[in-house]
Design a protein around this motif. Structure first.
Motif, PDB file in Angstrom:
ATOM      1  N   SER A  53     100.895  46.437 -80.037  1.00 30.52           N
ATOM      2  CA  SER A  53     101.098  45.715 -81.290  1.00 30.52           C
ATOM      3  C   SER A  53     101.150  46.651 -82.486  1.00 30.52           C
ATOM      4  CB  SER A  53      99.992  44.679 -81.492  1.00 30.52           C
ATOM      5  OG  SER A  53      98.755  45.321 -81.732  1.00 30.52           O
ATOM      6  N   HIS A  54     100.624  47.873 -82.342  1.00 30.78           N
ATOM      7  CA  HIS A  54     100.647  48.834 -83.439  1.00 30.78           C
ATOM      8  C   HIS A  54     101.807  49.818 -83.345  1.00 30.78           C
ATOM      9  CE1 HIS A  54      96.821  47.294 -84.646  1.00 30.78           C
ATOM     10  NE2 HIS A  54      96.273  47.602 -83.489  1.00 30.78           N
ATOM     11  N   GLN A  55     102.622  49.704 -82.298  1.00 29.45           N
ATOM     12  CA  GLN A  55     103.747  50.613 -82.103  1.00 29.45           C
ATOM     13  C   GLN A  55     105.035  49.975 -82.634  1.00 29.45           C
ATOM     14  OE1 GLN A  55     103.136  53.694 -80.874  1.00 29.45           O
ATOM     15  NE2 GLN A  55     101.020  53.023 -80.850  1.00 29.45           N
ATOM     16  N   ARG A  56     105.990  50.828 -83.014  1.00 27.01           N
ATOM     17  CA  ARG A  56     107.292  50.326 -83.431  1.00 27.01           C
ATOM     18  C   ARG A  56     108.066  49.869 -82.200  1.00 27.01           C
ATOM     19  NH1 ARG A  56     110.292  54.336 -87.255  1.00 27.01           N
ATOM     20  NH2 ARG A  56     111.671  52.542 -87.266  1.00 27.01           N
ATOM     21  N   PRO A  57     108.842  48.794 -82.302  1.00 24.64           N
ATOM     22  CA  PRO A  57     109.550  48.271 -81.121  1.00 24.64           C
ATOM     23  C   PRO A  57     110.831  49.052 -80.816  1.00 24.64           C
ATOM     24  CG  PRO A  57     109.960  46.879 -82.996  1.00 24.64           C
ATOM     25  CD  PRO A  57     108.976  47.919 -83.453  1.00 24.64           C
ATOM     26  N   GLU A  58     110.690  50.320 -80.484  1.00 22.68           N
ATOM     27  CA  GLU A  58     111.827  51.160 -80.143  1.00 22.68           C
ATOM     28  C   GLU A  58     111.590  51.784 -78.775  1.00 22.68           C
ATOM     29  OE1 GLU A  58     113.390  52.850 -84.402  1.00 22.68           O
ATOM     30  OE2 GLU A  58     111.888  53.997 -83.321  1.00 22.68           O
ATOM     31  N   ILE A  59     112.638  51.891 -78.003  1.00 28.33           N
ATOM     32  CA  ILE A  59     112.504  52.501 -76.692  1.00 28.33           C
ATOM     33  C   ILE A  59     112.634  54.018 -76.796  1.00 28.33           C
ATOM     34  CG2 ILE A  59     113.518  52.646 -74.395  1.00 28.33           C
ATOM     35  CD1 ILE A  59     114.275  49.723 -74.711  1.00 28.33           C
ATOM     36  N   MET A  60     113.611  54.483 -77.574  1.00 28.61           N
ATOM     37  CA  MET A  60     113.809  55.919 -77.775  1.00 28.61           C
ATOM     38  C   MET A  60     113.862  56.203 -79.272  1.00 28.61           C
ATOM     39  SD  MET A  60     116.640  56.837 -74.986  1.00 28.61           S
ATOM     40  CE  MET A  60     116.381  56.583 -73.268  1.00 28.61           C
ATOM     41  N   PRO A  61     112.715  56.367 -79.936  1.00 29.37           N
ATOM     42  CA  PRO A  61     112.710  56.527 -81.390  1.00 29.37           C
ATOM     43  C   PRO A  61     113.450  57.775 -81.866  1.00 29.37           C
ATOM     44  CG  PRO A  61     110.463  56.499 -80.527  1.00 29.37           C
ATOM     45  CD  PRO A  61     111.380  56.323 -79.391  1.00 29.37           C
ATOM     46  N   ALA A  62     113.373  58.884 -81.131  1.00 29.81           N
ATOM     47  CA  ALA A  62     114.059  60.104 -81.558  1.00 29.81           C
ATOM     48  C   ALA A  62     115.570  59.904 -81.517  1.00 29.81           C
ATOM     49  CB  ALA A  62     113.653  61.275 -80.685  1.00 29.81           C
ATOM     50  N   LEU A  63     116.059  59.265 -80.484  1.00 30.14           N
ATOM     51  CA  LEU A  63     117.492  59.018 -80.364  1.00 30.14           C
ATOM     52  C   LEU A  63     117.963  58.020 -81.418  1.00 30.14           C
ATOM     53  CD1 LEU A  63     119.877  59.803 -78.563  1.00 30.14           C
ATOM     54  CD2 LEU A  63     119.390  57.789 -77.196  1.00 30.14           C
ATOM     55  N   ASN A  64     117.169  56.990 -81.677  1.00 21.69           N
ATOM     56  CA  ASN A  64     117.534  56.014 -82.707  1.00 21.69           C
ATOM     57  C   ASN A  64     117.587  56.656 -84.087  1.00 21.69           C
ATOM     58  OD1 ASN A  64     117.670  54.012 -80.827  1.00 21.69           O
ATOM     59  ND2 ASN A  64     115.651  53.182 -81.274  1.00 21.69           N
TER      60      ASN A  64
END
Length: 72
Positions: A53-64
């Motif tokens: 719940s405290h994380q951003r809903p991204e699978i690959m944040p660096a790529l995004n």
């Protein structure tokens, strides 16, 4: 196939032993409504869900961030 089977067994075991709505003991089966609100809250809001719940809903944040970076 082994991984999927083990995940299914894990979920079934978790629900059988930790779910507050499942009544295995005879003492709990005799009561119609259990007063276990705190136990239900702990079951539904476990530590992994709290972590997510405290994380951003991204699978690959660096790529995004690489593809959405504004280069001007």
């Amino acid at each position: 196939m082994t991984f999927v089977t083990s995940m299914c067994m894990f979920q079934l075991t978790r629900n059988a032993f930790m779910n507050p709505d499942v009544r295995i003991n005879k003492a709990h089966r005799t009561t119609a409504v259990l007063e276990n609100e705190e136990e239900g809250r702990r079951y539904s809001q476990h530590s992994f869900r709290e972590f997510l719940s405290h994380q951003r809903p991204e699978i690959m944040p660096a790529l995004n961030s690489f593809f959405t970076k504004n280069d001007q």
